[in-house]
Design a protein around this motif. Structure first.
Motif: not given
Length: 271
Positions: A89-97
């Motif tokens: 995805x290459x969008x930086x750190x994400x929230x993952x649920x």
């Protein structure tokens, strides 16, 4: 809200995903329950569309994603796949649920890949070993013999709380997912058995600095709220929330309440 399907090719599978919500928002990645697919998050994505850029994907062997070229469907394979997906995805750190199986993925991501995620949210899940793995035997025997055909009562008990099973307003969604589950092929005995024999991840959370939210349905017949409380205690920065009158599929049964819990958690723990 429309959901256009997109695809990412990973080394061992092609994953289908939806992307919607705020284009300029922080990214929240959503991982589904075993036997379900990314469509389970449509109500939750509707509730969070103004808050996050939302990405919901189908794991290998589920939904519109391909089966795996390595024929692996254990928790470590699903975790590896999730890490590769977020990297791509290459969008930086994400929230993952994630709900249930997706929650087990989220906890592994928190413990092992803090470079990829800002927070982990486990819904209707557990970080403990399966204390009675043989409780899954009737489901696996059913799937091996006939797929999901004729197992509506069993799936109803596993996936939904008592209030959801009797609610007239929830009946269309309940019936949609029960129809999906009873249409499962015998293939799903393979990931079912592999995931049931997963290892505990709570011990790994004790050294984890990623904030962790555990959301439980008060009427979850499979993973009661005490298991979410165990997750919160294990994590260095953990919190547990119990949603009344919801069961194992808490993100389907109570999307507005789950959305409110996620918003408050991200605001309080990830500012």
């Amino acid at each position: 809200m429309t959901f256009a399907e997109k695809y990412i090719d990973l080394p061992r599978a092609r994953l289908a995903y939806y992307e919607t919500g705020r284009a300029d928002g922080e990214t929240l990645v959503l991982a589904h329950s075993l036997f379900l697919n990314k469509d389970m998050f449509k109500p939750l994505m509707g509730a969070l569309a103004d808050d996050f850029r939302l990405v919901a994907y189908d794991s290998r062997g589920h939904g519109a994603s391909s089966t795996a070229t390595d024929d692996r469907y254990d928790m470590e394979a699903y975790y590896d796949e999730a890490a590769q997906f977020v990297e791509r995805l290459d969008v930086g750190p994400v929230h993952f649920a994630g709900n249930s199986m997706g929650g087990w993925v989220a906890l592994r991501m928190a413990a092992r890949r803090p470079d990829l995620i800002r927070s982990a949210i486990a819904m209707g899940s557990t970080g403990d070993d399966e204390d009675d793995v043989h409780a899954f035997d009737p489901v696996l025997e059913q799937l091996r013999a006939r797929g999901g055909e004729g197992f509506e009562d069993g799936f109803s008990f596993i996936f939904f709380g008592d209030a959801s099973l009797t609610s007239e307003s929830f009946a269309p969604l309940r019936n949609y997912w029960l129809n999906h589950l009873t249409s499962l092929s015998t293939f799903y005995a393979l990931p079912g058995a592999a995931v049931a024999h997963r290892s505990a991840v709570n011990p790994e959370l004790r050294h984890c600095n990623v904030p962790v939210l555990a959301i439980a349905g008060a009427q979850d017949h499979v993973f009661p709220p005490s298991l979410s409380e165990n997750i919160a205690r294990a994590a260095r920065h953990g919190k547990a929330v119990v949603i009344p009158e919801a069961g194992h599929s808490v993100s389907i049964e109570a999307p507005e309440q789950v959305a409110a819990a996620i918003r408050a958690f991200v605001s309080d723990y990830c500012a």
